[in-house]
Write an enzyme that holds these catalytic residues in place. Structure first.
Site, PDB file in Angstrom:
ATOM      1  N   LYS A 108     -18.315  10.327 -40.536  1.00 28.64           N
ATOM      2  CA  LYS A 108     -19.627  10.335 -41.171  1.00 28.64           C
ATOM      3  C   LYS A 108     -19.414  10.254 -42.670  1.00 28.64           C
ATOM      4  CE  LYS A 108     -22.874  10.049 -38.329  1.00 28.64           C
ATOM      5  NZ  LYS A 108     -23.628   8.793 -38.396  1.00 28.64           N
ATOM      6  N   PRO A 164      -7.619   1.507 -35.492  1.00 23.90           N
ATOM      7  CA  PRO A 164      -6.599   2.184 -34.660  1.00 23.90           C
ATOM      8  C   PRO A 164      -7.054   2.463 -33.239  1.00 23.90           C
ATOM      9  CG  PRO A 164      -7.582   3.719 -36.214  1.00 23.90           C
ATOM     10  CD  PRO A 164      -8.101   2.364 -36.575  1.00 23.90           C
ATOM     11  N   PHE A 165      -8.361   2.260 -32.947  1.00 27.75           N
ATOM     12  CA  PHE A 165      -8.871   2.482 -31.590  1.00 27.75           C
ATOM     13  C   PHE A 165      -9.579   1.218 -31.096  1.00 27.75           C
ATOM     14  CE2 PHE A 165      -8.679   6.548 -33.794  1.00 27.75           C
ATOM     15  CZ  PHE A 165      -7.803   7.228 -32.976  1.00 27.75           C
ATOM     16  N   SER A 166      -8.931   0.086 -31.317  1.00 29.03           N
ATOM     17  CA  SER A 166      -9.470  -1.202 -30.902  1.00 29.03           C
ATOM     18  C   SER A 166      -9.240  -1.426 -29.410  1.00 29.03           C
ATOM     19  CB  SER A 166      -8.809  -2.334 -31.707  1.00 29.03           C
ATOM     20  OG  SER A 166      -9.089  -2.224 -33.084  1.00 29.03           O
ATOM     21  N   ARG A 205      -0.775   4.166 -32.810  1.00 30.21           N
ATOM     22  CA  ARG A 205       0.624   4.218 -32.362  1.00 30.21           C
ATOM     23  C   ARG A 205       0.890   3.349 -31.139  1.00 30.21           C
ATOM     24  NH1 ARG A 205       4.316   9.530 -30.581  1.00 30.21           N
ATOM     25  NH2 ARG A 205       6.042   8.284 -29.700  1.00 30.21           N
ATOM     26  N   PHE A 206       0.069   3.482 -30.081  1.00 29.53           N
ATOM     27  CA  PHE A 206       0.357   2.838 -28.804  1.00 29.53           C
ATOM     28  C   PHE A 206      -0.585   1.668 -28.539  1.00 29.53           C
ATOM     29  CE2 PHE A 206       1.642   7.293 -28.012  1.00 29.53           C
ATOM     30  CZ  PHE A 206       2.959   7.100 -27.605  1.00 29.53           C
ATOM     31  N   SER A 243      -3.830  -0.632 -30.737  1.00 33.62           N
ATOM     32  CA  SER A 243      -3.690   0.260 -31.887  1.00 33.62           C
ATOM     33  C   SER A 243      -3.987  -0.438 -33.210  1.00 33.62           C
ATOM     34  CB  SER A 243      -2.264   0.817 -31.930  1.00 33.62           C
ATOM     35  OG  SER A 243      -1.349  -0.237 -32.209  1.00 33.62           O
ATOM     36  N   GLU A 285     -12.710   4.850 -34.927  1.00 34.85           N
ATOM     37  CA  GLU A 285     -13.066   6.248 -34.658  1.00 34.85           C
ATOM     38  C   GLU A 285     -12.648   6.704 -33.266  1.00 34.85           C
ATOM     39  OE1 GLU A 285     -16.940   9.278 -34.799  1.00 34.85           O
ATOM     40  OE2 GLU A 285     -17.160   7.189 -35.412  1.00 34.85           O
TER      41      GLU A 285
END
Length: 447
Positions: A265, A231-233, A43-44, A34, A249
């Site tokens: 975008k 946040p989406f690593s 979050r997680f 996260s 993203e």
């Protein structure tokens, strides 16, 4: 054997890196990250290893996501727990080229460092909930007793306040750019010609950057997440190499029949001077070009959702929301929908892959132009990384700000959406703005 999900509470710590290091010796360790505490919105953290089965996908597969559905069928479904996103299931990635067949493109036979797609089937996970400050070790009924004893011992022995043990990492040469500025400009001009001819409204053009390295890519990832956590690593260690993703993203979140996608975008660089940074953010939020670029992709994704969602359920609750990350500001929109109860997530991927924010519009023609003008295949970059849980949940990213490390070479990429009023020189600067923090971090710390 216990036939229900087992949940064991452990001490909470935001230091998930030390937990990953504790399982890194197991086969195929994965960390869906996260980015906390540096990234906003995540979050997680979900960590696992030692899958009971795995699936390598080839770009020549005519229905690659059918095989993913077959893999998931090997685990018994679990009941939804509102505090647990993952209850055992598939974790991995689908590379960009897996979208060729579904978009009626010829096979791309060019080699990529890692397989076109890879998913492991994991029966356990360490889940760190940064919102509720809770940590749970979960075991699907397919987990073995030996596995349960080993993992509980590993995590209970951890000193959560220490830095993870890491090995040396070194770049043996600086990053090389795939295109010179003039070559990049010429390809942008060619896209503008296609737009003026009416072929497309937008195309996302990208290039790759290469360097040689020795040592542990995990060390590189930990440095990168300090500089540019998203946040989406994710960090995935596979037999063929590693995936290092700092993505901001989301591609698609699924929760039962609910779907959500959040395309990015519109981009502006950050400034260390607060007033200048605010001015750049405000200019992006008001930019007619960037808002138009974002709206084109929102329309494309509404169309993609319309193929699979219940009639009348597709909505756009947020349009052109300004979000700020370590090195750039972005415009982010949100599209939601409801799918039929009997539709599987693999079918959702088949209908929507790859994400419209990294292709252009119309999608098929934009992908044809991308194939013509880009010098090398994208591989994992612009594909998707994430999980599909046996409890009916799934979450995936768009694999931008992402690198692969394999056989002594580390590769990353960047690009941007080209529209009718794009300026080739400005597009080249935007491409470098997006990738600069990754290249500079590795070159300055490890050269």
């Amino acid at each position: 054997m216990v036939d229900v999900l087992q949940i064991i509470s452990l001490p909470y710590s935001p230091n998930s890196a030390v937990a990953y290091a504790a399982l890194a010796d197991l086969p195929c360790p994965v960390w869906l990250d996260s980015g906390q505490p540096r990234a906003r919105g995540g979050r997680f953290d979900i960590l696992s290893a030692d899958p009971i089965n795995s699936l390598s996908l080839d770009a020549a597969d005519q229905a690659p996501f059918d095989a993913l559905d077959d893999l998931l069928c090997e685990l018994a479904p679990q009941e939804v727990d509102q505090q647990l996103p993952f209850c055992g299931g598939a974790i991995g990635y689908a590379g960009y080229e897996l979208g060729s067949h579904g978009n009626f493109l010829p096979l791309d036979n060019r080699e990529t460092p890692l397989p076109a797609g890879f998913f492991g089937l994991y029966t356990w996970a360490l889940i760190v909930d940064h919102q509720l400050q809770a940590t749970h070790l979960i075991f699907h009924p397919a987990s073995t007793e030996m596995q349960k004893r080993d993992l509980q011992a590993r995590f209970r022995a951890l000193d959560w306040n220490t830095a993870p043990r890491t090995e040396r990492f070194e770049l043996t040469a600086g990053f090389r750019h795939e295109f010179t500025p003039d070559e990049y400009h010429a390809r942008i001009q060619r896209i503008l010609d296609y737009i003026r001819a009416g072929d497309i409204y937008q195309a996302n053009f990208t290039q790759r950057f290469f360097a040689e390295y020795t040592g542990s890519p995990l060390t590189a990832y930990l440095a990168l997440r300090e500089a540019a956590a998203g946040p989406f690593s994710a960090f995935l260690s596979l037999p063929q190499g590693e995936v290092l993703s700092l993505s901001p993203e989301r591609f698609i979140l699924a929760d039962g029949t609910f779907l959500q996608t959040e395309p990015i975008k519109g981009t502006a660089p950050r400034s260390p001077e607060p007033s200048q940074d605010q001015a750049q953010a405000s200019a992006l939020a008001a930019s007619r070009k960037d808002r138009a670029e974002n709206l084109m992709i929102v329309d494309l994704l509404r169309n993609d959702f319309g193929k699979i969602c219940q009639r009348g359920s597709v909505r756009v609750p947020n349009l052109f929301e300004l979000q700020s990350f370590a090195n750039v500001h972005h415009l982010v929109s949100t599209i939601t929908g409801q799918i039929p109860e009997d539709l599987q997530f693999a079918q959702v991927l088949e209908a929507t892959f790859p994400g419209g924010s990294i292709t252009g519009a119309p999608k098929r023609r934009a992908m044809q132009i991308i194939r013509e003008l880009e010098r090398s295949p994208r591989g994992i970059y612009c594909g998707s990384i994430g999980y599909i849980s046996s409890c009916g949940r799934a979450d995936t990213n768009i694999a931008i700000r992402s690198l692969t490390a394999s056989k002594g070479r580390i590769t990353c990429a960047a690009g941007g959406g080209i529209v009718a009023d794009s300026d080739p020189a400005a597009e080249h600067r935007e491409c470098l703005d997006k990738v600069r923090v990754l290249l500079d971090t590795l070159e300055q710390q490890f050269s």
